[in-house]
Design an enzyme around this catalytic site. Structure first.
Site, mmCIF file in Angstrom:
data_model
loop_
_atom_site.group_PDB
_atom_site.id
_atom_site.type_symbol
_atom_site.label_atom_id
_atom_site.label_comp_id
_atom_site.label_asym_id
_atom_site.label_seq_id
_atom_site.Cartn_x
_atom_site.Cartn_y
_atom_site.Cartn_z
ATOM 1 N N HIS A 28 74.873 72.281 -28.360
ATOM 2 C CA HIS A 28 74.955 70.993 -27.664
ATOM 3 C C HIS A 28 75.392 69.974 -28.703
ATOM 4 O O HIS A 28 75.078 70.103 -29.892
ATOM 5 C CB HIS A 28 73.606 70.590 -27.073
ATOM 6 C CG HIS A 28 73.573 69.153 -26.614
ATOM 7 N ND1 HIS A 28 74.282 68.716 -25.526
ATOM 8 C CD2 HIS A 28 72.953 68.065 -27.147
ATOM 9 C CE1 HIS A 28 74.088 67.409 -25.377
ATOM 10 N NE2 HIS A 28 73.284 66.987 -26.350
ATOM 11 N N CYS A 103 79.322 69.489 -22.514
ATOM 12 C CA CYS A 103 78.942 68.400 -23.410
ATOM 13 C C CYS A 103 79.844 68.317 -24.634
ATOM 14 O O CYS A 103 80.112 67.226 -25.151
ATOM 15 C CB CYS A 103 77.485 68.561 -23.840
ATOM 16 S SG CYS A 103 77.138 70.102 -24.726
#
Length: 210
Positions: A28, A103
């Site tokens: 992430h 993301c």
């Protein structure tokens, strides 16, 4: 003098301890600028999936790996807010895709808009490999691919005249993404307290690793 644009990278799987040295992994990422970290996640609504947290405090069970100084931006604080609002037209919650719009795609696009430099390829290389080998992978393992439509950066440029300068709208209800247990509270800036322990506190000063 420009303002630093920093990419914060987090591990989503313990296997990254080995994958990282092969130039891949499950990560992430969020972009830190002016003391705020911006990231992208999915939800079921036709509204922006971009959200803001305190730096290095994303929601969910993620483990901080490192910070990478991407470059600097000449945009003011308010101009950054407006840019995030504009990007929200492309990065809507219901358009989230694990392989093609996740993301890390947002983080790289945001870095490019702020500093002219994209994020290092390794943060999203595994998703790219999965797209190339999609036809060989079991359908239970990967979502269907989405067909290309328009250039997201062009969409941002075309939408600048119609966006609102409303920072609170970055926070959307019912957020879900590759980070589990993330919940946004609309109408206020939410600061998250992570429940994980950080095993690294490295801060890299360049993005030369690809």
């Amino acid at each position: 003098m420009g303002v630093p644009v920093v990419l914060n990278v987090y591990d989503l799987a313990p296997q990254n301890a080995w994958f990282y040295w092969c130039g891949v992994g499950i990560y992430h990422s969020g972009v830190e600028v002016y003391g705020v970290e911006y990231a992208y996640g999915g939800h079921e609504y036709d509204s922006p999936g971009i959200f803001a947290t305190a730096p290095k405090e994303p929601p969910g069970q993620v483990v901080f790996r490192e910070s990478i100084l991407i470059g600097e931006t000449d945009l003011s604080h308010q101009e950054v807010y407006r840019l995030v609002q504009q990007m929200g037209n492309e990065y809507k919650g219901n358009k989230y895709h694990l392989l093609q719009r996740n993301c890390n795609h947002f983080a790289s696009d945001f870095c490019a808009q702020l500093s002219g430099k994209i994020a290092p390829y390794w943060i999203n290389r595994l998703a790219g490999i999965a797209v190339m080998l999609h036809c060989l992978l079991p359908s239970s393992m990967v979502p269907p691919l989405i067909l290309p439509t328009v250039n997201p950066l062009q969409t941002i440029k075309d939408s600048r005249s119609s966006t609102r300068d409303d920072y609170n709208s970055l926070l959307v209800p019912g957020l879900r993404s590759d980070m589990p247990e993330g919940t946004m509270v609309p109408g206020a800036v939410t600061v998250f307290t992570p429940t994980f322990s950080r095993y690294s506190d490295n801060h890299r000063t360049d993005s030369s690793r690809v």
